[in-house]
Write an enzyme that holds these catalytic residues in place. Structure first.
Site, PDB file in Angstrom:
ATOM      1  N   LEU A   1       0.893  -1.151   0.000  1.00  0.00           N
ATOM      2  CA  LEU A   1       0.000   0.000   0.000  1.00  0.00           C
ATOM      3  C   LEU A   1       0.928   1.197   0.000  1.00  0.00           C
ATOM      4  CD1 LEU A   1      -3.098   0.401   0.337  1.00  0.00           C
ATOM      5  CD2 LEU A   1      -2.674   0.806   2.725  1.00  0.00           C
ATOM      6  N   ASP A   2       0.849   2.059  -1.019  1.00  0.00           N
ATOM      7  CA  ASP A   2       1.882   3.095  -1.075  1.00  0.00           C
ATOM      8  C   ASP A   2       1.541   4.306  -0.215  1.00  0.00           C
ATOM      9  OD1 ASP A   2       1.070   4.280  -4.445  1.00  0.00           O
ATOM     10  OD2 ASP A   2       0.015   4.480  -2.547  1.00  0.00           O
ATOM     11  N   VAL A   3       2.445   5.271  -0.219  1.00  0.00           N
ATOM     12  CA  VAL A   3       2.393   6.363   0.766  1.00  0.00           C
ATOM     13  C   VAL A   3       1.129   7.208   0.616  1.00  0.00           C
ATOM     14  CG1 VAL A   3       3.634   8.387   1.565  1.00  0.00           C
ATOM     15  CG2 VAL A   3       4.880   6.388   0.841  1.00  0.00           C
TER      16      VAL A   3
END
Lengths: 445, 261
Positions: free
Chosen positions: B59-61
């Site tokens: 899950l990216d930033v």
């Protein structure tokens, strides 16, 4: 000395330091940016025609597939995926025959019907050859106008076209039905002339004597069916398989009314492509006659030729639409379910080859799921050995024998269950032929 | 964790000298159970010094939502869950009228366009087509021979899925909210990255003859774990974590049984 010059420039503010601009500067730059408009509020959706399948007969209407316009290009024998065909007018009706195509538009202009493909029996009318003014073209590679002998060419509209093996029918709103092409079995509705030469013939016959206005014309392989506004069905042409439904197996050269189980019944749709015919009444019953060698009518009779219309007592619900192929038939019920029967690749996997009783194709194969429960099949169409279904969302599903790439899936293998065809637009109608298909599509935006 | 009562220390039988019941200085050996000195907490030290924590799907930033973690032996279950190839559900928010270089609203502006010609109907048509082409990709990448009867049966049930590596596939899309210029979609997908979802939003904008950027990506379901099972920031304590693990155990086991057999 160079460093001194640079320092002086910076102090004067002529050299702007490149660095992260503040949020305010970014916001101002964004607001000052120009706004582009690609489509205005009144942008209309465009109507397009897509074709695919076998191209050497010219039926696709793209001459560069058959005769490439540059030396290095190779001729394209099969167009495996939908290819856009440029047309001058909006095409409202299309029909695919055995190696040729007819396109018709509802316009009031003089040119209402275009044809392309095989013309060896003048099924596309007379197409004057440019090289020799006395002869006609045998293969028409591009959609070419068909000159119809109309009395009021700027008022009459063409409603529908239909194509058979070597003949075609054009239905107009006020001038009856025009027939052209091969008449060796009387399928054009005129008397059979012995040793008639059909190639390069100028003859287009007009049929007007029906009990009421004709609202649908259907071509079988070598016979023609006419449905009138009152719900009666007329037929003419070859009858050896009983496909004329007139009670005998002879040729009929004048359109004659059908009786049998459909006498007095208000028929709302007729369908045929090979030698079997189906008719749907307004109450949802289906009647069949013609060839039954492939179990199409085996639910009512053991004989292989039925020459009188018989009611097919299927308990599958009220039927809305029916379509006949060469060896298999398909019907669509009011609830949106699709039932197939007959012989061949019917669409329920490789194990179902033939059945006399209709089998339902599960709606999940047409995109129905818990996530999208309101997907319904809206129309069904049949080619000679393949089927097509249109959903209410405008998606096209095909299955059956992939003869010379006619399915349009991009692969050359047969398809044993319904498979989506990727068309860049919402498919409004589709016409199936032996080895090619034509679809009328509206663009998305 | 270390404050919780630990394992009871081992006991052993030792013969210890004890004063004799009689008197005098005679010493007798008496057996007694005494705790082993090696197990004493001051000798042993804290029980847990390191914990093995593994992460599930990335899950990216810039995105938010359900993020699955495995602790200790749960890491092996994580690999099994990955091999199940289950779908994930995202709520994606978009904004019409802008196009940026990284497809999100914090990137550098590339172009601004008008969007007043867009209606909910047009958007739903585009979504239907996206679903259709991805459905085809689903069937194609699953590497099943289309000519077999079992392929037909799996297709009827809707169970055909790529069970190996494949490019991102969207299995279902739906428009939740539509209020120009903003809109919200619910996307079910496989093998995706959040940047791919932002790219999809950008491509929807292009297809509608305008442009769009993605404002929000929130994962609402990752396989069998939904937002209801997930722990918010305020509940990141031992008690809630233990409860959550126990609640999910049954679900994870049944899913693994069903898919991997």
């Amino acid at each position: 000395a160079m460093a001194g010059v640079v320092r002086r420039l910076l102090r004067r503010g002529l050299g702007v330091a490149a660095g992260p601009s503040s949020t305010r500067q970014l916001r101002e730059a964004e607001e000052a940016a120009p706004v582009f408009q690609y489509a205005g509020k009144a942008a209309r959706r465009k109507d397009r025609v897509f074709v695919w399948g076998f191209s050497y007969s010219g039926a696709l209407g793209v001459p560069s597939f058959v005769r490439p316009d540059a030396g290095w290009k190779k001729p394209r024998r099969i167009q495996p995926t939908p290819y856009r065909l440029e047309t001058e007018e909006k095409i409202s009706s299309a029909a695919c025959g055995y190696g040729f195509t007819l396109l018709a538009s509802k316009t009031r202009d003089i040119t209402k019907v275009w044809g392309m493909g095989l013309n060896k029996d003048s099924q596309l009318g007379f197409q004057r050859s440019r090289r020799d003014q006395t002869k006609g073209y045998e293969y028409v590679l591009e959609p070419s106008p068909i000159p119809l002998p109309l009395e009021k060419p700027q008022q009459t509209r063409v409603l529908q076209v239909s194509c058979g093996r070597a003949h075609s029918l054009v239905l107009t709103d006020s001038e009856g039905v025009f027939t052209m092409g091969n008449n060796s079995y009387g399928q054009c509705g005129r008397k059979v002339v012995e040793d008639e030469v059909y190639s390069g013939s100028h003859l287009i016959h007009q049929l007007k004597e029906f009990d009421s206005r004709v609202v649908q014309v259907v071509c079988g392989q070598d016979h023609s069916l006419f449905r009138t506004k009152k719900g009666t069905v007329y037929a003419c042409g070859w009858g050896a398989d009983g496909q004329t439904g007139l009670g005998h197996n002879n040729i009929t050269s004048v359109p004659t009314k059908l009786h049998g189980d459909i006498a007095g019944v208000n028929i709302i749709q007729v369908s045929s492509y090979g030698d079997c015919c189906l008719a749907v009444s307004d109450e949802g019953d289906v009647f069949g006659w013609g060839n039954s060698e492939y179990l199409q009518l085996a639910s009512v009779t053991e004989t292989t030729q039925v020459n009188v219309p018989r009611h097919l007592p299927f308990k599958i619900g009220k039927i809305k639409e029916a379509a006949c192929g060469g060896t298999g038939n398909v019907v669509l019920t009011e609830e949106g379910n699709v039932f197939v029967w007959g012989y061949g690749i019917l669409g329920k996997g490789p194990n179902l080859i033939e059945t006399a009783v209709p089998e339902m194709i599960p709606p999940s194969l047409f995109g129905w799921s818990d996530f999208s429960p309101d997907i319904r099949v809206a129309h069904v169409r049949c080619g000679l050995s393949h089927f097509a279904a249109l959903t209410n969302r405008g998606e096209l599903f095909v299955w059956g024998k992939n003869l010379r790439g006619c399915l349009g899936t991009g692969r050359m293998e047969d398809q044993y269950f319904p498979w989506r065809v990727t068309v860049p637009g919402e498919v409004v109608d589709v016409a199936c032929g032996v080895d090619h298909m034509v679809s009328m599509v509206r663009s998305f935006t | 964790l270390n404050a919780a009562p630990g394992r009871a220390s081992r006991q052993r039988v030792r013969f210890l000298p004890a004063p004799a019941p009689g008197g005098g200085g005679a010493v007798e050996l008496g057996g007694a159970r005494v705790p082993v000195l090696a197990d004493h907490p001051l000798v042993r030290g804290p029980r847990f010094r390191k914990l093995k924590i593994g992460a599930g799907h990335r899950l990216d930033v810039k995105a938010s939502g359900v993020f699955v973690l495995g602790i200790g032996r749960g890491n092996k279950l994580l690999t099994d869950l990955y091999n199940c190839h289950l779908t994930r559900v995202y709520t994606v928010g978009g904004l019409f009228g802008k196009a940026t270089d990284d497809f999100s609203d914090t990137g550098n502006l590339v172009e601004k366009t008008t969007f007043d010609h867009i209606t909910r109907e047009k958007l739903e048509r585009i979504l239907a087509v996206i679903q259709g082409t991805n459905q085809k990709a689903l069937l194609m990448y699953s590497n099943i021979d289309m000519k077999t009867q079992e392929a037909y049966e799996l297709a009827v049930k809707g169970l055909i899925r790529p069970m190996g590596k494949s490019p991102p596939i969207i299995t279902a899309v739906r428009c939740l909210q539509f209020a120009l210029p903003e809109f919200q979609l619910e996307i079910h997908c496989l093998h995706e990255t959040q940047q791919y979802l932002r790219k999809v939003v950008h491509e929807i904008g292009l297809e509608l003859k305008s442009s769009a950027v993605c404002t929000q990506v929130r994962r609402t379901r990752d396989g069998v774990f939904t937002v209801d099972d997930a722990l918010p920031r305020t509940q990141w304590n031992l008690q809630s974590i233990q409860e959550a693990i126990q609640n999910c155990q049954l679900k994870v086991e049944t899913e693994l049984e069903k898919t991997l057999g």
